[in-house]
Enzyme design. Structure first.
Site, PDB file in Angstrom:
ATOM      1  N   TYR A  63      41.982  -3.963  -9.315  1.00 41.81           N
ATOM      2  CA  TYR A  63      40.779  -4.443  -8.337  1.00 41.81           C
ATOM      3  C   TYR A  63      40.107  -5.457  -8.754  1.00 41.81           C
ATOM      4  O   TYR A  63      40.175  -6.080  -9.814  1.00 41.81           O
ATOM      5  CB  TYR A  63      39.893  -3.083  -8.439  1.00 41.81           C
ATOM      6  CG  TYR A  63      38.974  -2.852  -7.402  1.00 41.81           C
ATOM      7  CD1 TYR A  63      39.346  -2.921  -6.125  1.00 41.81           C
ATOM      8  CD2 TYR A  63      37.480  -2.855  -7.926  1.00 41.81           C
ATOM      9  CE1 TYR A  63      38.551  -2.729  -4.959  1.00 41.81           C
ATOM     10  CE2 TYR A  63      36.510  -2.908  -6.597  1.00 41.81           C
ATOM     11  CZ  TYR A  63      36.803  -2.686  -5.342  1.00 41.81           C
ATOM     12  OH  TYR A  63      36.128  -2.840  -4.093  1.00 41.81           O
ATOM     13  N   ASN A  85      32.771   3.964   2.129  1.00 44.45           N
ATOM     14  CA  ASN A  85      33.597   3.999   3.392  1.00 44.45           C
ATOM     15  C   ASN A  85      32.868   3.659   4.785  1.00 44.45           C
ATOM     16  O   ASN A  85      32.931   2.881   5.508  1.00 44.45           O
ATOM     17  CB  ASN A  85      34.409   5.023   3.448  1.00 44.45           C
ATOM     18  CG  ASN A  85      35.586   5.008   2.378  1.00 44.45           C
ATOM     19  OD1 ASN A  85      35.774   3.852   1.761  1.00 44.45           O
ATOM     20  ND2 ASN A  85      36.345   6.201   2.281  1.00 44.45           N
ATOM     21  N   ASN A 103      44.318   5.926   9.758  1.00 45.58           N
ATOM     22  CA  ASN A 103      44.161   7.120   8.855  1.00 45.58           C
ATOM     23  C   ASN A 103      43.643   7.208   7.518  1.00 45.58           C
ATOM     24  O   ASN A 103      43.410   8.240   6.862  1.00 45.58           O
ATOM     25  CB  ASN A 103      45.475   7.741   9.012  1.00 45.58           C
ATOM     26  CG  ASN A 103      46.301   7.205   8.117  1.00 45.58           C
ATOM     27  OD1 ASN A 103      46.387   5.917   8.009  1.00 45.58           O
ATOM     28  ND2 ASN A 103      47.256   7.844   7.336  1.00 45.58           N
ATOM     29  N   SER A 104      42.967   6.241   7.309  1.00 41.52           N
ATOM     30  CA  SER A 104      42.163   6.167   5.811  1.00 41.52           C
ATOM     31  C   SER A 104      40.922   6.303   6.183  1.00 41.52           C
ATOM     32  O   SER A 104      40.374   6.649   7.320  1.00 41.52           O
ATOM     33  CB  SER A 104      42.050   4.509   5.517  1.00 41.52           C
ATOM     34  OG  SER A 104      41.530   3.620   6.292  1.00 41.52           O
ATOM     35  N   VAL A 123      38.038   4.569   5.618  1.00 40.61           N
ATOM     36  CA  VAL A 123      37.476   3.856   6.443  1.00 40.61           C
ATOM     37  C   VAL A 123      37.702   3.820   7.847  1.00 40.61           C
ATOM     38  O   VAL A 123      36.850   3.632   9.053  1.00 40.61           O
ATOM     39  CB  VAL A 123      37.492   2.319   6.003  1.00 40.61           C
ATOM     40  CG1 VAL A 123      37.012   1.188   6.826  1.00 40.61           C
ATOM     41  CG2 VAL A 123      36.928   1.927   4.643  1.00 40.61           C
ATOM     42  N   PHE A 162      36.308  -9.557   3.621  1.00 47.02           N
ATOM     43  CA  PHE A 162      35.104  -8.660   3.538  1.00 47.02           C
ATOM     44  C   PHE A 162      35.379  -7.609   2.112  1.00 47.02           C
ATOM     45  O   PHE A 162      36.130  -6.904   2.006  1.00 47.02           O
ATOM     46  CB  PHE A 162      34.759  -7.603   4.586  1.00 47.02           C
ATOM     47  CG  PHE A 162      33.636  -6.949   4.510  1.00 47.02           C
ATOM     48  CD1 PHE A 162      32.325  -7.256   4.776  1.00 47.02           C
ATOM     49  CD2 PHE A 162      33.835  -5.419   4.116  1.00 47.02           C
ATOM     50  CE1 PHE A 162      31.461  -6.662   4.661  1.00 47.02           C
ATOM     51  CE2 PHE A 162      32.527  -4.806   4.034  1.00 47.02           C
ATOM     52  CZ  PHE A 162      31.332  -5.096   4.159  1.00 47.02           C
ATOM     53  N   TRP A 163      34.088  -7.698   1.349  1.00 42.12           N
ATOM     54  CA  TRP A 163      34.154  -7.026   0.045  1.00 42.12           C
ATOM     55  C   TRP A 163      32.657  -6.386   0.195  1.00 42.12           C
ATOM     56  O   TRP A 163      31.566  -7.217   0.373  1.00 42.12           O
ATOM     57  CB  TRP A 163      34.225  -7.539  -1.052  1.00 42.12           C
ATOM     58  CG  TRP A 163      34.259  -6.681  -2.352  1.00 42.12           C
ATOM     59  CD1 TRP A 163      34.512  -5.527  -2.543  1.00 42.12           C
ATOM     60  CD2 TRP A 163      34.248  -7.308  -3.697  1.00 42.12           C
ATOM     61  NE1 TRP A 163      34.647  -5.326  -3.964  1.00 42.12           N
ATOM     62  CE2 TRP A 163      34.291  -6.410  -4.358  1.00 42.12           C
ATOM     63  CE3 TRP A 163      33.712  -8.380  -4.215  1.00 42.12           C
ATOM     64  CZ2 TRP A 163      34.073  -6.345  -5.953  1.00 42.12           C
ATOM     65  CZ3 TRP A 163      33.653  -8.585  -5.586  1.00 42.12           C
ATOM     66  CH2 TRP A 163      33.741  -7.591  -6.423  1.00 42.12           C
ATOM     67  N   LEU A 164      32.423  -4.815   0.154  1.00 42.10           N
ATOM     68  CA  LEU A 164      31.243  -4.635   0.361  1.00 42.10           C
ATOM     69  C   LEU A 164      30.228  -4.911  -0.867  1.00 42.10           C
ATOM     70  O   LEU A 164      28.928  -5.081  -0.610  1.00 42.10           O
ATOM     71  CB  LEU A 164      31.255  -2.958   0.553  1.00 42.10           C
ATOM     72  CG  LEU A 164      29.953  -2.042   0.653  1.00 42.10           C
ATOM     73  CD1 LEU A 164      29.284  -2.605   1.832  1.00 42.10           C
ATOM     74  CD2 LEU A 164      30.201  -0.658   0.246  1.00 42.10           C
ATOM     75  N   LYS A 202      40.410  12.584   2.343  1.00 41.02           N
ATOM     76  CA  LYS A 202      39.884  12.263   1.199  1.00 41.02           C
ATOM     77  C   LYS A 202      40.230  13.116   0.395  1.00 41.02           C
ATOM     78  O   LYS A 202      39.994  14.387   0.706  1.00 41.02           O
ATOM     79  CB  LYS A 202      38.411  11.875   1.338  1.00 41.02           C
ATOM     80  CG  LYS A 202      37.920  11.317   0.135  1.00 41.02           C
ATOM     81  CD  LYS A 202      38.569   9.846  -0.068  1.00 41.02           C
ATOM     82  CE  LYS A 202      38.012   8.923   0.959  1.00 41.02           C
ATOM     83  NZ  LYS A 202      38.271   7.454   0.677  1.00 41.02           N
TER      84      LYS A 202
END
Length: 328
Positions: free
Chosen positions: A53, A125, A151-152, A154, A263-265, A321
């Site tokens: 990560y 998410n 299907n994730s 997010v 994009f990164w939150l 999840k």
């Protein structure tokens, strides 16, 4: 109390983490002790365990970045919180545990009558899904967008939020078994990925303009999305579930003027005002409390079973999840 602790990182995420018993702490001045009600295992959590990560905590560390707790005890000087109150845990607090100790100023009170499991998934998410649709292209009601990894976590939130905003979605998945659950959720179009994706998208949408593509897979899947977009469109990447770098053919960039963004939150939070953050979470919390916004839960595990929980979350054959629910 139990905490899911890892002292090193490695390629098999469940091998590096263990449930360890620790003495339950007493809250000090300005601190609050909470029992954890629910905490999700996100793809970013798995990548943190493997060391892949973009931001890694110092070791040893307690796993889990988000969740919901119930106040057990308050230290001196804590106002506005009381025993039994439901709160959103601070990001990065180590939520895979039976209890969490945190500064009161970092806690967000939540509706006590809302589903804590749904609230536990609110931090990462849902805001990611919301911002992916609003930060890059000014989409108007009736327009289409396309996303993969639909299907994730997010992806599921994005389908619901898009529908609430009057937008239509093409949802791309990597296996046939993921199609039916998304159709049942109300997805407009669900397609299995492949080199001919662009042709199939054009057919099912009637060649509708496609100004926004959202990619969480990387590899060839990124180029498949690029091929389905209109000229001058924007393609946003926020993940690499394939483990491969994004591939985009130069013709899309040179001849079709495609814009590729990331994009990164966490970076959004660095620049967003407190009012913007509160506005976003206030809107999402209201939707969750009213039942408008919900995510599928695939499985629930106790902290003691953290190895099995992480292995389940890291597998590709899930329909929702994986949650750590120590109070259940």
């Amino acid at each position: 109390m139990l905490q899911a602790i890892y002292e090193h990182r490695g390629p098999v995420p469940q091998d590096v983490i263990d449930a360890v018993e620790r003495e339950t702490p007493t809250p000090g001045i300005g601190e609050v002790l909470m029992e954890v009600l629910a905490a999700p295992i996100n793809p970013s959590d798995v990548l943190t365990l493997t060391g892949e990560y973009g931001m890694l905590p110092p070791l040893p560390a307690v796993g889990g970045n988000e969740g919901v707790g119930r106040v057990v005890a308050c230290g001196e000087g804590v106002d506005g919180l009381s025993r039994g109150q439901t709160v959103l845990l601070p990001v990065g607090c180590g939520s895979w545990a039976t209890h969490v100790l945190a500064p009161a100023r970092k806690l967000v009170p939540l509706p006590d009558d809302a589903d804590p499991e749904q609230l536990a998934m609110m931090t990462v998410n849902p805001p990611t899904a919301s911002l992916l649709m609003s930060e890059f292209v000014d989409l108007q009601p009736g327009e289409w967008l396309i996303q993969n990894a639909a299907n994730s976590g997010v992806g599921g939130y994005l389908i619901t939020l898009a529908k609430l905003r009057g937008l239509k979605t093409v949802n791309v998945v990597r296996r046939e078994s993921a199609v039916a659950p998304l159709q049942e959720q109300g997805a407009d179009v669900v397609l299995v990925d492949g080199p001919d994706l662009a042709e199939r998208v054009a057919e099912v949408t009637g060649n509708a303009p496609m100004r926004l593509g959202i990619d969480a897979v990387g590899g060839a899947a990124t180029d498949h999305l690029a091929s389905a977009l209109s000229d001058d469109a924007t393609l946003v990447n926020y993940g690499m579930m394939s483990g491969e770098p994004c591939m985009v053919a130069p013709r899309h960039l040179v001849f079709r003027n495609l814009n590729v963004k990331g994009f990164w939150l966490a970076r959004w939070f660095q620049h967003a005002t407190r009012e913007q953050q509160q506005g976003l979470y206030g809107e999402l919390a209201g939707m969750i409390a009213s039942g408008q916004l919900a995510a599928r839960v695939h499985a629930r595990y106790d902290v003691a079973d953290i190895k099995q929980a992480v292995a389940e979350a890291a597998s590709g054959e899930r329909s929702g999840k994986v949650l750590v629910t120590p109070a259940g």
